[in-house]
Design an enzyme around this catalytic site. Structure first.
Site, PDB file in Angstrom:
ATOM      1  N   TYR A 128       0.834  -1.197   0.000  1.00 51.15           N
ATOM      2  CA  TYR A 128       0.000   0.000   0.000  1.00 51.15           C
ATOM      3  C   TYR A 128       0.875   1.256   0.000  1.00 51.15           C
ATOM      4  O   TYR A 128       1.579   1.538   0.969  1.00 51.15           O
ATOM      5  CB  TYR A 128      -0.923   0.016   1.220  1.00 51.15           C
ATOM      6  CG  TYR A 128      -1.805  -1.202   1.340  1.00 51.15           C
ATOM      7  CD1 TYR A 128      -2.294  -1.864   0.214  1.00 51.15           C
ATOM      8  CD2 TYR A 128      -2.157  -1.709   2.588  1.00 51.15           C
ATOM      9  CE1 TYR A 128      -3.099  -2.982   0.336  1.00 51.15           C
ATOM     10  CE2 TYR A 128      -2.960  -2.827   2.713  1.00 51.15           C
ATOM     11  CZ  TYR A 128      -3.423  -3.461   1.581  1.00 51.15           C
ATOM     12  OH  TYR A 128      -4.220  -4.567   1.702  1.00 51.15           O
TER      13      TYR A 128
ATOM     14  N   HIS B 219       0.682 -11.954   1.014  1.00 49.14           N
ATOM     15  CA  HIS B 219      -0.217 -11.031   0.319  1.00 49.14           C
ATOM     16  C   HIS B 219      -0.438 -11.419  -1.145  1.00 49.14           C
ATOM     17  O   HIS B 219       0.483 -11.400  -1.952  1.00 49.14           O
ATOM     18  CB  HIS B 219       0.378  -9.621   0.398  1.00 49.14           C
ATOM     19  CG  HIS B 219      -0.604  -8.538   0.084  1.00 49.14           C
ATOM     20  ND1 HIS B 219      -0.268  -7.200   0.106  1.00 49.14           N
ATOM     21  CD2 HIS B 219      -1.915  -8.574  -0.266  1.00 49.14           C
ATOM     22  CE1 HIS B 219      -1.329  -6.475  -0.203  1.00 49.14           C
ATOM     23  NE2 HIS B 219      -2.335  -7.291  -0.449  1.00 49.14           N
TER      24      HIS B 219
END
Length: 312
Positions: free
Chosen positions: A56, A120
């Site tokens: 992010y 992830h």
């Protein structure tokens, strides 16, 4: 804020958790003040599990979150981050990168341990690496006390099952996104029974399905088919006519499921965070919910592909 236990971990998560992707300026430019105030507001309102990732903002989310957490006692919040995905084209699930990634994340976040660590978006790599190389390295960190609970995230249901076939006795939790919403409930229907049988914790992200289930203009990068978008616009119009924001119904619906330890939503706007907490204090309009689900019925559980073709 109500809490639920995350599988067999003993970790109590709020039914609504704070997603820090917005702190990485993923959707708009933000200030340090916004990042700090958003973080504090979420914790004050009981959203004391915070989910982030080095992906992010390419590290910016972790940095801003670490600054936002300064001065807040570590025991007053739970912290989770991820590893393996670092950009849209950079994926590295090697054992060597595991320790390096966690070390960097701990430094950015200003802590000496993580409550939850996830691999992830594993659907973007050949899956055998996950159970042969990545997970053993992550479990080593768990034994060292740097991580309390470990798991993985992805979008395709096939990927969940493929990885679970090899790791379900070793992991603590999984994270799915956009798959327990007003339009798509495939996570709870397809995967949750398997998770519950092994006491693996289930976490849900994306109750608004990338703005699909809000009154906001749909982003150009939204991958859902046009018929899904049309149903969402019809649902938003119906809700508006009844004096309810579609996003409110979406959040209430996602957070209500007892089998999901938490639902994660993110914003760098403290007003949004306060609004979400207020929505959860209100009862769901059951008649409106039934009408909205009827609108979505023809496109129910229609999604898109993510990652390698063979993982879908």
């Amino acid at each position: 804020m109500k809490t639920r236990t995350l599988g067999k971990t003993g970790i109590e998560l709020p039914i609504l958790s704070f997603g820090a992707s917005s702190l990485g300026a993923e959707f708009r430019s933000i200030t340090l003040e916004e990042a700090m105030l958003s973080t504090k507001t979420a914790i004050d309102l009981g959203m004391n599990f915070i989910d982030t990732s080095p992906f992010y903002g390419r590290g910016m989310s972790e940095i801003m979150l670490g600054l936002g957490l300064k001065g807040i006692p570590r025991g007053s919040y739970l912290l989770g981050t991820k590893l393996g995905r670092y950009s849209d084209i950079h994926f590295d699930f090697s054992a060597r990168r595991v320790e390096e990634s966690v070390h960097v994340s701990l430094q950015r976040l200003g802590t000496d341990h993580l409550d939850i660590l996830l691999l992830h978006d594993v659907e973007f790599v050949p899956l055998a690496q996950i159970w042969e190389e990545t997970l053993p390295a992550v479990l080593k960190l768990k034994r060292q006390g740097k991580v309390r609970a470990v798991g993985f995230s992805c979008y395709p249901l096939k990927t969940f099952h493929s990885v679970l076939d090899h790791v379900e006795d070793e992991i603590d939790c999984v994270l799915s996104y956009n798959r327990h919403t007003l339009q798509n409930t495939s996570f709870a229907e397809d995967l949750l029974p398997r998770l519950e049988a092994k006491s693996i914790g289930a976490m849900n992200a994306g109750p608004f399905s990338a703005r699909l289930l809000t009154n906001a203009e749909l982003p150009a990068w939204l991958k859902e088919p046009e018929e899904v978008k049309a149903a969402a616009r019809a649902a938003a119009k119906l809700c508006a006519g009844r004096g309810v924001d579609l996003a409110q119904l979406a959040l209430q619906f996602s957070c209500e499921h007892p089998g999901l330890a938490t639902t994660i939503a993110g914003s760098a706007n403290p007003a949004n965070i306060r609004k979400w907490a207020e929505w959860l204090e209100q009862p769901i309009d059951r008649e409106l919910l039934a009408d909205v689900l009827a609108i979505f019925s023809p496109v129910r559980n229609i999604g898109h592909t993510e990652g390698l073709p063979e993982n879908n």
